[in-house]
Scaffold this active site. Structure first.
Site, PDB file in Angstrom:
ATOM      1  N   ASP A   1       0.797  -1.064   0.058  1.00 11.42           N
ATOM      2  CA  ASP A   1      -0.010  -0.029   0.109  1.00 11.42           C
ATOM      3  C   ASP A   1       0.997   1.084  -0.066  1.00 11.42           C
ATOM      4  O   ASP A   1       1.880   1.447   0.884  1.00 11.42           O
ATOM      5  CB  ASP A   1      -0.931  -0.093   1.278  1.00 11.42           C
ATOM      6  CG  ASP A   1      -1.930   0.971   1.045  1.00 11.42           C
ATOM      7  OD1 ASP A   1      -2.920   0.816   0.030  1.00 11.42           O
ATOM      8  OD2 ASP A   1      -2.089   2.004   1.808  1.00 11.42           O
ATOM      9  N   SER A   2       0.482   2.176  -0.909  1.00 10.67           N
ATOM     10  CA  SER A   2       1.703   3.349  -1.069  1.00 10.67           C
ATOM     11  C   SER A   2       0.931   4.469  -1.574  1.00 10.67           C
ATOM     12  O   SER A   2      -0.318   4.257  -1.880  1.00 10.67           O
ATOM     13  CB  SER A   2       2.534   2.802  -2.170  1.00 10.67           C
ATOM     14  OG  SER A   2       1.931   2.497  -3.133  1.00 10.67           O
TER      15      SER A   2
END
Length: 232
Positions: A69-70
């Site tokens: 997740d970024s």
């Protein structure tokens, strides 16, 4: 080691596969593994969302899973779009609209105040529930116009402070002001948030597989690592 990558984003999948295969791992997409699950990413941090995705796909597939997740955190916007990066415009995965909104929000903000950083939380989850999260950060700034055709998401607008040196020669200052989308895969992977998170993962993976532990540490622009026990 073989992983399932908990993503249906083709750009992210290609990047994760490229980095993991270079490290000697095998990676299959959710589609290749026959997993159609789309977990709800309702965490308030990148690490929480990475755990949600990794655990859900790992439980469904019964196989070691890696999730990312970024997002982009912009100082002038108090850290936005942050965990909402993929749906900043109100629709999930509309890169063009997300970039348009970012430019609109930063209209009139001078170059010296457009500092930003890309953040990636990589979660590795094993059957049985043990997970570890590895975080990487790439500092830079937001440009005024899209530049380059490589990459995805906010890559055409993000100008990293450093770039990788071809041939594995380390990193160098980004004196030409090139965007993520103007870099080759090797130039980007050497300094990217996702590349740095996976480097930390690789450094700690053997220890984690052996006894479930990792060394928590902060190292400049590299990463923070966190291990959490199986719930139950």
């Amino acid at each position: 080691m073989e992983f399932i990558a908990a993503t249906n984003n083709p750009g992210k999948m290609a990047e994760m596969r490229r980095i993991l295969e270079r490290m000697g791992h095998t990676v299959r997409s959710q589609r290749e593994a026959g997993v159609t699950l789309e977990p709800e990413e309702n965490g308030t941090t990148f690490a929480e969302n990475a755990r949600i995705k990794a655990r859900a796909i790992c439980e469904a597939a019964g196989t070691a899973t890696i999730a990312d997740d970024s997002g982009l955190c912009v100082d002038a916007l108090d850290g936005a779009p942050g965990v909402y990066s993929a749906r900043y415009c109100g629709r999930h995965g509309d890169d063009e609209a997300n970039n348009d909104k970012l430019l609109e929000e930063l209209a009139g903000v001078p170059e010296g105040k457009r500092a930003a950083r890309f953040v990636s939380s990589i979660c590795v989850c094993l059957p049985g529930g043990r997970c570890a999260v590895f975080e990487g950060v790439c500092p830079g700034r937001v440009g005024f116009v899209r530049r380059g055709t490589n990459g995805f998401g906010y890559d055409p607008l993000f100008i990293p402070d450093e770039v990788g040196v071809p041939g594995g020669g380390g990193t160098a200052e980004n004196t030409q002001g090139r965007s993520y989308a103007e870099l080759s895969a090797a130039e980007k992977d050497a300094i990217s948030h996702r590349g740095r998170a996976m480097e930390r993962m690789e450094a700690e993976l053997a220890r984690f597989l052996a006894d479930g532990s990792v060394i928590g540490m902060t190292c400049g622009n590299a990463c923070i690592t966190v291990a959490d026990k199986a719930e139950g």
